[in-house]
Design a protein around this motif. Structure first.
Motif, mmCIF file in Angstrom:
data_model
loop_
_atom_site.group_PDB
_atom_site.id
_atom_site.type_symbol
_atom_site.label_atom_id
_atom_site.label_comp_id
_atom_site.label_asym_id
_atom_site.label_seq_id
_atom_site.Cartn_x
_atom_site.Cartn_y
_atom_site.Cartn_z
ATOM 1 N N LEU A 118 0.894 -1.146 -0.038
ATOM 2 C CA LEU A 118 -0.007 0.126 0.093
ATOM 3 C C LEU A 118 0.897 1.360 -0.018
ATOM 4 C CD1 LEU A 118 -2.849 -1.070 2.502
ATOM 5 C CD2 LEU A 118 -3.032 -0.363 -0.108
ATOM 6 N N GLY A 119 1.891 1.163 0.635
ATOM 7 C CA GLY A 119 2.862 2.422 0.731
ATOM 8 C C GLY A 119 3.428 2.693 -0.503
ATOM 9 N N THR A 120 4.099 1.415 -1.276
ATOM 10 C CA THR A 120 4.643 1.488 -2.480
ATOM 11 C C THR A 120 3.580 2.170 -3.342
ATOM 12 O OG1 THR A 120 6.120 -0.277 -2.149
ATOM 13 C CG2 THR A 120 5.752 0.325 -4.184
ATOM 14 N N MET A 121 2.540 1.746 -3.686
ATOM 15 C CA MET A 121 1.422 2.141 -4.545
ATOM 16 C C MET A 121 1.046 3.627 -4.109
ATOM 17 S SD MET A 121 -0.651 -1.223 -5.780
ATOM 18 C CE MET A 121 -1.082 -1.741 -4.220
ATOM 19 N N GLU A 122 0.769 3.988 -2.887
ATOM 20 C CA GLU A 122 0.585 5.369 -2.723
ATOM 21 C C GLU A 122 1.489 6.304 -2.998
ATOM 22 O OE1 GLU A 122 -0.506 8.425 1.056
ATOM 23 O OE2 GLU A 122 -0.569 6.045 1.422
ATOM 24 N N THR A 123 2.667 5.987 -2.798
ATOM 25 C CA THR A 123 4.008 6.781 -3.368
ATOM 26 C C THR A 123 3.912 7.081 -4.630
ATOM 27 O OG1 THR A 123 5.261 6.162 -1.157
ATOM 28 C CG2 THR A 123 6.399 7.257 -3.101
ATOM 29 N N MET B 146 -4.124 -4.440 -14.033
ATOM 30 C CA MET B 146 -3.687 -3.127 -14.753
ATOM 31 C C MET B 146 -3.865 -1.850 -13.755
ATOM 32 S SD MET B 146 -2.633 -4.097 -17.746
ATOM 33 C CE MET B 146 -2.572 -2.488 -18.503
ATOM 34 N N LEU B 147 -2.846 -0.889 -13.858
ATOM 35 C CA LEU B 147 -2.907 0.149 -13.013
ATOM 36 C C LEU B 147 -3.771 1.284 -13.480
ATOM 37 C CD1 LEU B 147 0.790 -0.090 -11.627
ATOM 38 C CD2 LEU B 147 -1.333 -1.077 -10.579
ATOM 39 N N LYS B 148 -4.521 2.200 -12.496
ATOM 40 C CA LYS B 148 -5.042 3.239 -12.935
ATOM 41 C C LYS B 148 -4.247 4.208 -12.075
ATOM 42 C CE LYS B 148 -9.438 1.703 -13.985
ATOM 43 N NZ LYS B 148 -10.988 1.612 -13.603
ATOM 44 N N TRP B 149 -4.250 5.484 -12.341
ATOM 45 C CA TRP B 149 -3.087 6.374 -11.522
ATOM 46 C C TRP B 149 -3.893 7.488 -11.097
ATOM 47 C CZ3 TRP B 149 1.563 4.667 -10.812
ATOM 48 C CH2 TRP B 149 1.943 3.567 -11.694
ATOM 49 N N ARG B 150 -3.747 8.175 -9.940
ATOM 50 C CA ARG B 150 -4.125 9.421 -9.324
ATOM 51 C C ARG B 150 -3.859 10.337 -10.495
ATOM 52 N NH1 ARG B 150 -1.554 8.344 -4.362
ATOM 53 N NH2 ARG B 150 -0.298 10.210 -5.143
ATOM 54 N N ASP B 151 -4.700 11.641 -10.499
ATOM 55 C CA ASP B 151 -4.483 12.984 -11.237
ATOM 56 C C ASP B 151 -2.987 13.313 -10.551
ATOM 57 O OD1 ASP B 151 -6.588 12.630 -12.916
ATOM 58 O OD2 ASP B 151 -7.572 14.094 -11.515
ATOM 59 N N ASN B 152 -2.044 13.631 -11.260
ATOM 60 C CA ASN B 152 -0.912 14.359 -10.853
ATOM 61 C C ASN B 152 -0.074 13.310 -10.111
ATOM 62 O OD1 ASN B 152 -1.386 16.682 -11.957
ATOM 63 N ND2 ASN B 152 -2.593 17.589 -10.185
ATOM 64 N N ALA B 153 -0.054 11.921 -10.399
ATOM 65 C CA ALA B 153 0.752 11.056 -9.462
ATOM 66 C C ALA B 153 2.378 11.269 -9.928
ATOM 67 C CB ALA B 153 0.409 9.509 -10.506
ATOM 68 N N PRO B 154 2.755 11.128 -8.569
ATOM 69 C CA PRO B 154 4.278 11.833 -8.669
ATOM 70 C C PRO B 154 5.319 11.018 -9.397
ATOM 71 C CG PRO B 154 3.476 10.889 -6.516
ATOM 72 C CD PRO B 154 2.576 10.912 -7.434
ATOM 73 N N LEU B 155 5.102 9.646 -9.563
ATOM 74 C CA LEU B 155 6.017 8.777 -10.148
ATOM 75 C C LEU B 155 5.598 8.466 -11.539
ATOM 76 C CD1 LEU B 155 7.218 6.472 -7.407
ATOM 77 C CD2 LEU B 155 8.374 8.713 -8.138
ATOM 78 N N VAL B 156 4.612 8.801 -12.406
ATOM 79 C CA VAL B 156 4.319 8.754 -13.682
ATOM 80 C C VAL B 156 4.930 9.484 -14.408
ATOM 81 C CG1 VAL B 156 2.346 8.397 -15.165
ATOM 82 C CG2 VAL B 156 1.802 7.797 -12.812
ATOM 83 N N THR B 157 5.502 9.098 -15.418
ATOM 84 C CA THR B 157 6.272 10.037 -16.512
ATOM 85 C C THR B 157 5.241 10.439 -17.604
ATOM 86 O OG1 THR B 157 6.968 8.174 -17.683
ATOM 87 C CG2 THR B 157 8.546 8.778 -16.033
#
Length: 150
Positions: A24-29, A137-148
């Motif tokens: 959970l911590g990894t995915m939140e980060t 499959m992953l979905k990302w939050r808006d403005n996810a910090p580690l998504v390029t």
């Protein structure tokens, strides 16, 4: 973005929430959507609980008293693998009886299959033990910090 980690855990109930919190911590980060994170954490909890309960025969110390959890977040997919050194699954594991909805035990693998996009359940080649791996499959939050940005 790619993140992976692997844990070697004792077959004790206290190890299950440790693996779940790390995931959970990894995915939140990383910025993974909380609903996806929750589904994967429940599936991981079930796989770890199975390894703790069934993952060793107690005949030998060391390896039968431990299990391994590996998680990969790679691009748009998360893959999780839980491997133990217990008796594994027989060749006909797919023929296992369906869990009754009101049963207290035996629903973990069915739950993993419902929460993940792809599930593989088998025995580790050459060394025995069960291996449960699942992808989502992953979905990302808006403005996810580690998504390029593409």
């Amino acid at each position: 973005m790619s993140i992976w980690w692997s844990l070697h855990l004792r077959r004790e109930a206290a190890s299950v929430p440790l693996a779940r919190r790390l995931l959970l911590g990894t995915m939140e980060t990383a910025g993974v959507d909380p609903d996806i994170s929750y589904d994967l954490s429940v599936a991981l909890t079930e796989a770890c609980a199975n390894a703790v309960e069934h993952g060793g025969d107690g005949a030998e110390g060391g390896s039968s008293e431990a299990y391994r959890v590996t998680a990969y977040l790679d691009g748009e997919k998360c893959r999780i693998e839980v491997a133990d050194s217990g008796p594994g699954f027989g060749r006909g594991h797919a023929a296992r009886p369906a869990a009754r909805p009101d049963a207290e035990h035996g629903r973990g693998l069915c739950l993993i299959e419902e929460l993940a996009d792809h599930v593989h359940i088998g025995s580790a080649p050459g060394r025995g033990g069960a291996v449960v791996s699942f992808d989502k499959m992953l979905k990302w939050r808006d403005n996810a910090p580690l998504v390029t940005a593409s």
